[in-house]
Scaffold this motif. Sequence first.
Motif, PDB file in Angstrom:
ATOM      1  N   PRO B  25       0.767  -1.450  -0.095  1.00 47.37           N
ATOM      2  CA  PRO B  25      -0.064   0.055  -0.078  1.00 47.37           C
ATOM      3  C   PRO B  25       0.807   1.259  -0.016  1.00 47.37           C
ATOM      4  O   PRO B  25       0.302   2.224  -0.515  1.00 47.37           O
ATOM      5  CB  PRO B  25      -0.836  -0.108   1.304  1.00 47.37           C
ATOM      6  CG  PRO B  25      -0.631  -1.436   1.812  1.00 47.37           C
ATOM      7  CD  PRO B  25       0.354  -2.209   1.247  1.00 47.37           C
ATOM      8  N   LYS B  26       2.039   1.335   0.355  1.00 47.30           N
ATOM      9  CA  LYS B  26       2.934   2.502   0.599  1.00 47.30           C
ATOM     10  C   LYS B  26       3.804   2.792  -0.672  1.00 47.30           C
ATOM     11  O   LYS B  26       4.734   3.567  -0.694  1.00 47.30           O
ATOM     12  CB  LYS B  26       3.677   2.683   1.784  1.00 47.30           C
ATOM     13  CG  LYS B  26       2.840   2.595   3.206  1.00 47.30           C
ATOM     14  CD  LYS B  26       3.769   2.546   4.211  1.00 47.30           C
ATOM     15  CE  LYS B  26       2.625   2.872   5.401  1.00 47.30           C
ATOM     16  NZ  LYS B  26       3.182   2.763   6.593  1.00 47.30           N
ATOM     17  N   LEU B  88      15.941   2.961   1.104  1.00 48.32           N
ATOM     18  CA  LEU B  88      14.817   3.010   1.326  1.00 48.32           C
ATOM     19  C   LEU B  88      14.569   3.173   2.663  1.00 48.32           C
ATOM     20  O   LEU B  88      15.323   2.197   3.620  1.00 48.32           O
ATOM     21  CB  LEU B  88      14.027   1.624   1.033  1.00 48.32           C
ATOM     22  CG  LEU B  88      13.994   1.347  -0.540  1.00 48.32           C
ATOM     23  CD1 LEU B  88      13.462  -0.052  -0.822  1.00 48.32           C
ATOM     24  CD2 LEU B  88      12.931   2.430  -1.335  1.00 48.32           C
ATOM     25  N   GLY B  89      13.713   3.937   3.203  1.00 51.44           N
ATOM     26  CA  GLY B  89      13.378   4.011   4.692  1.00 51.44           C
ATOM     27  C   GLY B  89      11.884   4.097   4.922  1.00 51.44           C
ATOM     28  O   GLY B  89      11.363   4.573   4.302  1.00 51.44           O
ATOM     29  N   CYS B  90      11.601   3.342   6.132  1.00 47.25           N
ATOM     30  CA  CYS B  90      10.287   3.133   6.398  1.00 47.25           C
ATOM     31  C   CYS B  90       9.785   4.273   6.998  1.00 47.25           C
ATOM     32  O   CYS B  90       8.460   4.536   7.089  1.00 47.25           O
ATOM     33  CB  CYS B  90      10.054   1.840   7.155  1.00 47.25           C
ATOM     34  SG  CYS B  90      10.290   1.903   9.111  1.00 47.25           S
ATOM     35  N   ARG B 144       9.226   0.577  -9.234  1.00 44.64           N
ATOM     36  CA  ARG B 144       8.295   0.627  -8.079  1.00 44.64           C
ATOM     37  C   ARG B 144       9.324   1.043  -7.007  1.00 44.64           C
ATOM     38  O   ARG B 144      10.324   0.536  -6.849  1.00 44.64           O
ATOM     39  CB  ARG B 144       7.988  -0.873  -7.851  1.00 44.64           C
ATOM     40  CG  ARG B 144       7.274  -1.082  -6.457  1.00 44.64           C
ATOM     41  CD  ARG B 144       7.178  -2.590  -6.070  1.00 44.64           C
ATOM     42  NE  ARG B 144       6.975  -2.547  -4.655  1.00 44.64           N
ATOM     43  CZ  ARG B 144       7.572  -3.484  -3.588  1.00 44.64           C
ATOM     44  NH1 ARG B 144       8.542  -4.391  -4.264  1.00 44.64           N
ATOM     45  NH2 ARG B 144       7.273  -3.697  -2.369  1.00 44.64           N
ATOM     46  N   VAL B 145       8.559   2.072  -6.187  1.00 45.93           N
ATOM     47  CA  VAL B 145       9.629   2.638  -5.132  1.00 45.93           C
ATOM     48  C   VAL B 145       8.711   2.290  -3.821  1.00 45.93           C
ATOM     49  O   VAL B 145       7.506   2.998  -3.602  1.00 45.93           O
ATOM     50  CB  VAL B 145       9.621   4.014  -5.109  1.00 45.93           C
ATOM     51  CG1 VAL B 145      10.276   4.672  -3.928  1.00 45.93           C
ATOM     52  CG2 VAL B 145      10.230   4.380  -6.510  1.00 45.93           C
ATOM     53  N   PRO B 146       8.921   1.461  -2.747  1.00 46.86           N
ATOM     54  CA  PRO B 146       8.493   1.200  -1.527  1.00 46.86           C
ATOM     55  C   PRO B 146       8.538   2.344  -0.655  1.00 46.86           C
ATOM     56  O   PRO B 146       9.654   3.284  -0.950  1.00 46.86           O
ATOM     57  CB  PRO B 146       9.137  -0.080  -0.895  1.00 46.86           C
ATOM     58  CG  PRO B 146       9.960  -0.415  -2.308  1.00 46.86           C
ATOM     59  CD  PRO B 146      10.281   0.549  -3.017  1.00 46.86           C
ATOM     60  N   PHE B 147       7.606   2.390   0.386  1.00 50.01           N
ATOM     61  CA  PHE B 147       7.780   3.693   1.208  1.00 50.01           C
ATOM     62  C   PHE B 147       7.926   4.860   0.692  1.00 50.01           C
ATOM     63  O   PHE B 147       8.453   5.705   0.920  1.00 50.01           O
ATOM     64  CB  PHE B 147       8.828   3.366   2.235  1.00 50.01           C
ATOM     65  CG  PHE B 147       8.611   2.261   3.188  1.00 50.01           C
ATOM     66  CD1 PHE B 147       7.636   1.939   3.825  1.00 50.01           C
ATOM     67  CD2 PHE B 147       9.662   1.142   2.914  1.00 50.01           C
ATOM     68  CE1 PHE B 147       7.607   0.835   4.453  1.00 50.01           C
ATOM     69  CE2 PHE B 147       9.562  -0.089   3.426  1.00 50.01           C
ATOM     70  CZ  PHE B 147       8.416  -0.318   4.269  1.00 50.01           C
TER      71      PHE B 147
END
Lengths: 282, 389
Positions: B25-26, B88-90, B144-147
């Motif tokens: 979702p992020k 990547l950082g949450c 695709r980029v998470p967070f």
Amino acid sequence: MENKKKPLSSVLGIGELEPDNTGSSQVNVGAGERILSVAGGVLLLSSGLRRQSLGGFLTVAIGGYLFYRGASGNCLVNSAIGRNTTDSTDTTKALIEITKSLTVNKPREEVYAYWRKLENLPRFMYHLKEVQQLDDKRSHWVAQLADNKLAGALGTVEWDAQIITEVENEQLVWKSVDDAKIDNAGEVRFMDAPNGQGTEVHAVIQYRPPAGQLGGAIMKLFNPAFEQMIKQDLRRFKQLMETGEIATIKGQPSGRESEQEISQKPSLKYADADQQHESGML
Amino acid sequence: MKAVCYNGIGDLRTERVPDPSIINPKDAIIRVILSSVCGSDLHLLNGYVPTMREGDIIGHEFMGEVVEIGSEVKQLRKGDRVVVCSILGCGECQYCKDTNWSLCDNSNPHAWIPEKAYGDSPAGILGYSHAFGGYAGSHADYIRVPFADRGCFVIPEGLSDEAAVFASDAMPTGFMAADLADIQPGNIVAIWGCGGVGQMAIQSAFLLGASRVIAIDREPERLRMAKEISGAEILDFSKVDIHEALRELTGGRGPDRCIDCVGMEAVSEGLDYYYDKAKQYVRLESDRPIVLREAIMACRKGGTISIVGVYGGLIDSVPMGAAMNKALTFRMGQQHGQRYIPRLLEHLQKGELNSSFLLTHKMSLDAGMKGYDLFNKKETMRVVFAPGL
Ligand SMILES: [Zn+2]
Ligand SMILES: [Zn+2]
């Protein structure tokens, strides 16, 4: 080489309980037959895994079953027909213990509440298919076995568990009951981390390997993979609690697929691509 | 879509692969406008960072346009022009909350791999091997980029794509190198490596108060840029003894602050280069710490060593006795980009930092291998792929 180190539970003073000796310690396949079963299983497995075809898959399935039968000493057919080919001396039982602590950056009540709703566990414990709460203390668990290469072939393992101690927001202790396929017990403690860094989760899980020396030896081989899996489960618990999602690369594109292939929708429940990758790298 | 895929050591292929989609979702999907090569991509390509798999899409320094967002993305909109942090950082773990973003607990799905090697896992990095998450990289039409709320930064109007792309990786890494060095007004700073990160470290050191910066390399074009654009005094290690020269240039004291922007694949003219190279070849050593040794010996007593050049594993013959007896301070790490990027975009807008000169070659994705060959031979500062070409 013999491992002379003490189990961590004796150092930490938690999780010092033993699973009941009911299910997986029951042996009905004799040693000679088991060695043959394991050998045949390994052979079929390794040749099956090298092929990606349907034939390969079937070989894996049969190899996996023979392997399981040999390793566990528990033959479904034997038990169905009441046959028992065990040597009476073959009863060595070792206890395997897995410990893992991690810190979740959320309040203790929140972390405990999520865990205590046992139905949540399969969301981050990928080897669990389902946990059903039967009543306040009893629950029914359905799992895939340790090694995912075997998992498809072996189907599922089910058992009932009972919570024996519960201190709200602090401690949960459970044991498997009623002839579990893999006897297991565990304890989870929840403590405040210093300086408001959230909650420390300390988990100890113990299980009895399938009975007998051969079973013990085989399970030692599998233990690192199983231990790795439990630790990954807990890491995913932290991810889910802190961020609301579980980091994954399942379903992303690579040069290993062609553009024509429809990329399959990933599900939170089974990240088998990740898991296969993990076991490949171990 | 098209993507530049790793196919084995020294072998990249531009292939057609499926488009990425929102998985969590992020996540956000970014249409890549510019994607730069980076020195650390060479460590992957040259086989010094293990756990690459055939077919992995590489690249981690990029900017582009948001084309799709997940249900939990709040700060971004379709159509935003963004630069994306390579790491990547949450945003939720203790490390992210303390702005130590590259130490994020939650962004590496394969955390157990570095945990075995390092005792702990750093953050996931886009396009940077399976030990760092196995995420697909940016040398592609889409990524695709998470967070995404944490890692994507909207580029201010008037700032060019060419300047903003380096705010993804080279600029925050260079700026962090200077920041970690704890530069006091008037300090003399020595910087090893005049690639993209080194150039940004030079400019950042001045911005943070250095009175003089001495930059070290051997590529004439890089040294020229370090002098003419970034404003450093320069030393060519193929022509002078660096230790002697640094002492002479600093009144016999040594530089106050030493910054290593080179890392594991350092080269030199000296014997220790062949020592490390031989050990690395037979896998007794994973990295060549030539610059690190030189920096420790050269640094003034009580000085600071700042390391942003990438090291992967074990190194030999690091002069710990010198470091201890000279009371040196060591600071290091992968860049905490999310901490620096907003500030860097401001500096760019105000003209206090200059980055677009790093882009020396613009190519299409089809030229993937050719671009890396140029870069590997150090015949260019930065090759940047433009999927639109
Ligand atoms: Zn980089
Ligand atoms: Zn984090």
